[in-house]
Enzyme design. Structure first.
Site: not given
Ligand code: URA
Length: 429
Positions: A82, A161, A168, A183, A187
């Protein structure tokens, strides 16, 4: 459950228990906890923060809000990467098929871009026919058939999320380390991984502007991954100039294909090999980072990695050989002579958004044909009138973006650019 009382606990700076956090997330997903209370909770978390065990409980509760990818017991190890996002970051397009060509499974769930840093799915959308709206069954099937997939989040993976992120986004609560941690990791945990590596970026072309803030996020991500049983490491990487030379959508796919064909820019390849060898090491496929990097290089030289990318694109409906759109080009020239002392990645990214290559709002349409090619790097000497950037844009946007681009590159006297992108490795304590 008295949700107002739980919000009050966090508002007053006290920790919530795992049970309380679980009840809040369950309530949010099943409609008992309305958006206005969730927004208040997010703001309380934004200001008060969370202890590491609260962050882990929040991540676990979000993970449990939906389904997860299940894999056969004899399936190869699943790994993923990521990135916190950076201008010109096309690492996923190169790394995902490269790792698959080494025999690992990479079921990458990725996102679209908002703001200056662009999104992997928007880049892939520049490939004619490419689909990133796969369902969970298709994601699993293509991963097992090809070794990798890059697709968007499905409705059934981590619904908490998707809803919380949207809230958010409109309540100025994105920039909170516990909320970002939960978040991202919920995932990634839903993918059923055995190892995860994070590229946490800092600098002018990244979300985190300082190395210190990037470090805080990396430490939170690594500790939370470990607490939830997912071996996680992070590399802190310098984004004080765009990664590689190209910024945009179709132009970044072109650069990724060039990299897979063995001719990638050095800084992009440093990250691809650094992140990839870390995962090979974590998955027990390489004895050390150097042999991992050698293996990855061989997969590129032999053409296997590019073949894997072609197979993934084709399994997702795309045609890598079909011409990708390119907007007309013009050159931005230097107004002074000297050394390139600063490149403002955020400004470059905003110029690409202004040209139509990124989004100002979630529902904006993207023009895949626009973008930039950086003709200079930090520390390069330049003459007055020397071309600095090749710009691909529709003629109508030139007047608007030219001043933005001109201010993004500073020519001065002295510059000591970073010599490597990877500045630190964060591992579980
Ligand atoms: N990327 C994400 O998936 N979530 C966040 O809160 C910020 C960046």
């Amino acid at each position: 459950m008295n949700f107002a009382h739980l919000i009050q606990i966090k508002r007053d700076g006290q920790p919530l228990t795992a049970d309380q956090i679980g009840a809040l997330i369950r309530g949010f997903v099943d409609g008992q906890l309305p958006d206005y209370q969730m927004a208040a909770l997010a703001m309380a978390i934004f200001f008060r923060g969370m202890e590491s065990d609260e962050t882990a409980a929040l991540t676990g509760a979000m993970l449990r809000s939906g389904t997860t990818l299940q894999w056969p017991a004899d399936a190869p190890e699943r790994v993923d990467k990521h990135s916190t996002g950076g201008v010109g970051d096309k690492v996923s397009l190169v790394l995902v098929p490269l790792l698959a060509s080494c025999g690992l499974l990479v079921p990458m769930i990725s996102g679209r871009g908002l703001g200056p840093t662009g999104g992997t799915l928007d880049k892939l959308a520049a490939i004619p026919g490419f689909r990133s709206d796969l369902d969970t069954g298709q994601i699993r099937a293509i991963t097992q058939q090809v070794g990798c997939v890059i697709s968007g989040a499905t409705a059934d993976l981590v619904p908490a999320d998707r809803r919380l992120y949207a809230l958010r986004d409109v309540t100025a609560t994105i920039a909170s380390i516990p909320l970002i941690t939960a978040s991202i990791l919920s995932k990634k945990l839903a993918e059923g991984l055995g190892a995860l590596v994070l590229d946490v970026k800092f600098g002018s072309g990244a979300f985190m502007k300082t190395r210190q803030s990037a470090r805080q996020l990396a430490v939170s991500l690594v500790a939370t991954g470990a607490a939830l049983g997912l071996p996680t490491r992070a590399l802190l990487t310098d984004m004080n100039q765009p990664l590689g030379r190209r910024v945009g959508n179709a132009v970044e796919v072109d650069e990724a294909v060039t990299a897979l064909a063995g001719d990638g820019p050095a800084d992009l390849m440093e990250l691809v090999l650094g992140l990839g060898s870390e995962l090979l090491l974590m998955a027990g496929r390489a004895g050390d980072r150097a042999s991992g990097s050698d293996w990855l290089r061989q997969q590129i030289t032999s053409g296997q990695a590019l073949e894997r990318f072609r197979a993934m694109v084709s399994a997702q409906g795309g045609d890598l050989d079909a011409p990708r759109p390119v907007a007309p080009e013009w050159l931005l020239r230097s107004r002074a002579a000297g050394l390139v002392t600063a490149i403002d990645g955020e400004r470059l990214g905003l110029a690409v958004v202004e040209m139509g290559g990124g989004r100002k709002r979630q529902d904006d349409q993207i023009d895949p044909s626009v973008g930039l090619e950086m003709l200079v790097r930090l520390g390069d000497p330049v003459q007055c009138q020397q071309p600095l950037i090749r710009v691909f844009s529709q003629p109508i946007s030139r007047q608007r973006v030219e001043p933005l681009l001109a201010d993004a590159v500073t020519v001065g006297d002295e510059c000591h650019p970073a010599t490597t992108r990877i500045v630190e490795r964060i591992m579980d304590q």
